[in-house]
Design a protein around this motif. Structure first.
Motif, PDB file in Angstrom:
ATOM      1  N   VAL A   1       0.832  -1.205   0.000  1.00  0.00           N
ATOM      2  CA  VAL A   1       0.000   0.000   0.000  1.00  0.00           C
ATOM      3  C   VAL A   1       0.868   1.257   0.000  1.00  0.00           C
ATOM      4  N   LEU A   2       1.920   1.259   0.799  1.00  0.00           N
ATOM      5  CA  LEU A   2       2.768   2.453   0.901  1.00  0.00           C
ATOM      6  C   LEU A   2       3.440   2.822  -0.423  1.00  0.00           C
ATOM      7  N   PRO A   3       4.117   1.878  -1.114  1.00  0.00           N
ATOM      8  CA  PRO A   3       4.697   2.268  -2.405  1.00  0.00           C
ATOM      9  C   PRO A   3       3.639   2.667  -3.431  1.00  0.00           C
ATOM     10  N   LEU A   4       2.501   1.962  -3.448  1.00  0.00           N
ATOM     11  CA  LEU A   4       1.445   2.319  -4.396  1.00  0.00           C
ATOM     12  C   LEU A   4       0.894   3.712  -4.107  1.00  0.00           C
ATOM     13  N   ALA A   5       0.696   4.028  -2.837  1.00  0.00           N
ATOM     14  CA  ALA A   5       0.199   5.361  -2.469  1.00  0.00           C
ATOM     15  C   ALA A   5       1.213   6.437  -2.837  1.00  0.00           C
ATOM     16  N   TRP A   6       2.496   6.166  -2.602  1.00  0.00           N
ATOM     17  CA  TRP A   6       3.528   7.140  -2.943  1.00  0.00           C
ATOM     18  C   TRP A   6       3.575   7.370  -4.450  1.00  0.00           C
ATOM     19  N   ILE A   7       3.543   6.292  -5.223  1.00  0.00           N
ATOM     20  CA  ILE A   7       3.564   6.414  -6.690  1.00  0.00           C
ATOM     21  C   ILE A   7       2.331   7.168  -7.172  1.00  0.00           C
ATOM     22  N   GLY A   8       1.159   6.800  -6.644  1.00  0.00           N
ATOM     23  CA  GLY A   8      -0.070   7.484  -7.047  1.00  0.00           C
ATOM     24  C   GLY A   8      -0.038   8.965  -6.728  1.00  0.00           C
ATOM     25  N   ARG A   9       0.434   9.307  -5.535  1.00  0.00           N
ATOM     26  CA  ARG A   9       0.527  10.726  -5.152  1.00  0.00           C
ATOM     27  C   ARG A   9       1.504  11.463  -6.057  1.00  0.00           C
ATOM     28  N   TRP A  10       2.633  10.844  -6.342  1.00  0.00           N
ATOM     29  CA  TRP A  10       3.643  11.485  -7.188  1.00  0.00           C
ATOM     30  C   TRP A  10       3.105  11.719  -8.594  1.00  0.00           C
ATOM     31  N   VAL A  11       2.430  10.712  -9.167  1.00  0.00           N
ATOM     32  CA  VAL A  11       1.918  10.840 -10.535  1.00  0.00           C
ATOM     33  C   VAL A  11       0.851  11.924 -10.613  1.00  0.00           C
ATOM     34  N   TRP A  12      -0.072  11.949  -9.659  1.00  0.00           N
ATOM     35  CA  TRP A  12      -1.191  12.887  -9.740  1.00  0.00           C
ATOM     36  C   TRP A  12      -0.830  14.298  -9.311  1.00  0.00           C
ATOM     37  N   ARG A  13       0.146  14.472  -8.413  1.00  0.00           N
ATOM     38  CA  ARG A  13       0.460  15.806  -7.917  1.00  0.00           C
ATOM     39  C   ARG A  13       1.511  16.516  -8.753  1.00  0.00           C
ATOM     40  N   THR A  14       2.275  15.780  -9.536  1.00  0.00           N
ATOM     41  CA  THR A  14       3.302  16.387 -10.365  1.00  0.00           C
ATOM     42  C   THR A  14       2.638  16.997 -11.596  1.00  0.00           C
ATOM     43  N   PRO A  15       2.890  18.274 -11.853  1.00  0.00           N
ATOM     44  CA  PRO A  15       2.254  18.909 -13.011  1.00  0.00           C
ATOM     45  C   PRO A  15       2.675  18.235 -14.322  1.00  0.00           C
ATOM     46  N   CYS A  16       1.718  18.098 -15.222  1.00  0.00           N
ATOM     47  CA  CYS A  16       1.980  17.481 -16.528  1.00  0.00           C
ATOM     48  C   CYS A  16       2.499  18.538 -17.488  1.00  0.00           C
ATOM     49  N   LYS A  17       3.771  18.871 -17.334  1.00  0.00           N
ATOM     50  CA  LYS A  17       4.369  19.884 -18.202  1.00  0.00           C
ATOM     51  C   LYS A  17       5.058  19.283 -19.411  1.00  0.00           C
ATOM     52  N   ASP A  18       5.274  17.978 -19.410  1.00  0.00           N
ATOM     53  CA  ASP A  18       5.896  17.339 -20.560  1.00  0.00           C
ATOM     54  C   ASP A  18       5.159  16.049 -20.893  1.00  0.00           C
ATOM     55  N   VAL A  19       5.471  15.504 -22.051  1.00  0.00           N
ATOM     56  CA  VAL A  19       4.741  14.327 -22.542  1.00  0.00           C
ATOM     57  C   VAL A  19       5.047  13.082 -21.722  1.00  0.00           C
ATOM     58  N   TRP A  20       6.190  13.046 -21.063  1.00  0.00           N
ATOM     59  CA  TRP A  20       6.531  11.879 -20.255  1.00  0.00           C
ATOM     60  C   TRP A  20       5.574  11.763 -19.079  1.00  0.00           C
ATOM     61  N   ARG A  21       5.261  12.883 -18.465  1.00  0.00           N
ATOM     62  CA  ARG A  21       4.322  12.881 -17.339  1.00  0.00           C
ATOM     63  C   ARG A  21       2.919  12.501 -17.799  1.00  0.00           C
ATOM     64  N   VAL A  22       2.524  12.976 -18.970  1.00  0.00           N
ATOM     65  CA  VAL A  22       1.203  12.613 -19.502  1.00  0.00           C
ATOM     66  C   VAL A  22       1.134  11.108 -19.735  1.00  0.00           C
ATOM     67  N   SER A  23       2.196  10.537 -20.269  1.00  0.00           N
ATOM     68  CA  SER A  23       2.237   9.084 -20.470  1.00  0.00           C
ATOM     69  C   SER A  23       2.164   8.341 -19.146  1.00  0.00           C
ATOM     70  N   LEU A  24       2.794   8.884 -18.095  1.00  0.00           N
ATOM     71  CA  LEU A  24       2.697   8.263 -16.774  1.00  0.00           C
ATOM     72  C   LEU A  24       1.275   8.328 -16.227  1.00  0.00           C
ATOM     73  N   VAL A  25       0.576   9.422 -16.464  1.00  0.00           N
ATOM     74  CA  VAL A  25      -0.823   9.533 -16.025  1.00  0.00           C
ATOM     75  C   VAL A  25      -1.677   8.495 -16.745  1.00  0.00           C
ATOM     76  N   ILE A  26      -1.463   8.333 -18.043  1.00  0.00           N
ATOM     77  CA  ILE A  26      -2.203   7.323 -18.802  1.00  0.00           C
ATOM     78  C   ILE A  26      -1.891   5.929 -18.256  1.00  0.00           C
ATOM     79  N   ALA A  27      -0.615   5.642 -18.004  1.00  0.00           N
ATOM     80  CA  ALA A  27      -0.241   4.334 -17.470  1.00  0.00           C
ATOM     81  C   ALA A  27      -0.848   4.107 -16.088  1.00  0.00           C
TER      82      ALA A  27
END
Length: 176
Positions: free
Chosen positions: A137-163
């Motif tokens: 739960v802890l790593p999944l929560a950390w990954i989820g928080r990081w993906v959703w809270r990091t601004p999508c300023k580049d295409v790599w982040r957008v791809s991470l949101v899709i994944a």
């Protein structure tokens, strides 16, 4: 086909940024694979990228719902089937706090539903919790928080949101 659609959806923003014509194979992969999950993930990515335009959200959601309805004409039945699977997997997660391990037949032994379910957890996130236990739960929560809270300023982040969206609603990423 779901695996192809998932990886096509993930690569679409990267290919589009490289050259719009290079995104055609990925766009065709999403459209021809008939995956409602990939369409949903692309809609979420669009909404994340265009946070300021509320009217675009409505249009994107309506177009996505129409696309999903075309791809999955019996959408209610498919959603209920998936929800029953998730409920049965959540019950197994609650019963096995240390996880069930990576045994090939562990899923069939651990998940014992009353109604028919899918032969897999239908969610990469739930599968990680089922296989490795509550400590995941802890790593999944950390990954989820990081993906959703990091601004999508580049295409790599957008791809991470899709994944991340695909990892929550299907298990194509882990199977591939």
């Amino acid at each position: 086909q779901n695996d192809w659609a998932a990886w096509s959806a993930i690569s679409l923003p990267i290919l589009w940024a490289w050259h719009p014509l290079s995104a055609l194979p990925a766009l065709l992969g999403v459209l021809l694979a008939h995956s409602s999950s990939a369409l949903l993930a692309l809609a979420v990515a669009w909404i994340v990228l265009h946070r300021t335009h509320r009217m675009q959200w409505v249009v994107v959601v309506l177009v996505t719902l129409v696309g999903i309805w075309i791809v999955e004409p019996d959408l209610v039945k498919a959603c209920l089937y998936r929800l029953r699977t998730w409920w049965a997997v959540l019950g197994a997660i609650a019963q096995h706090p240390l996880g069930i391990g990576m045994d090939a037949f562990a899923y069939a032994r651990a998940v014992r539903p009353e109604a028919p379910i899918l032969p897999h957890p239908a969610s990469d996130a739930l599968e990680i919790l089922l296989r490795f236990g509550w400590v995941a739960v802890l790593p999944l929560a950390w990954i989820g928080r990081w993906v959703w809270r990091t601004p999508c300023k580049d295409v790599w982040r957008v791809s991470l949101v899709i994944a991340a969206c695909l990892a929550c609603v299907q298990s194509s990423l882990s199977r591939a």
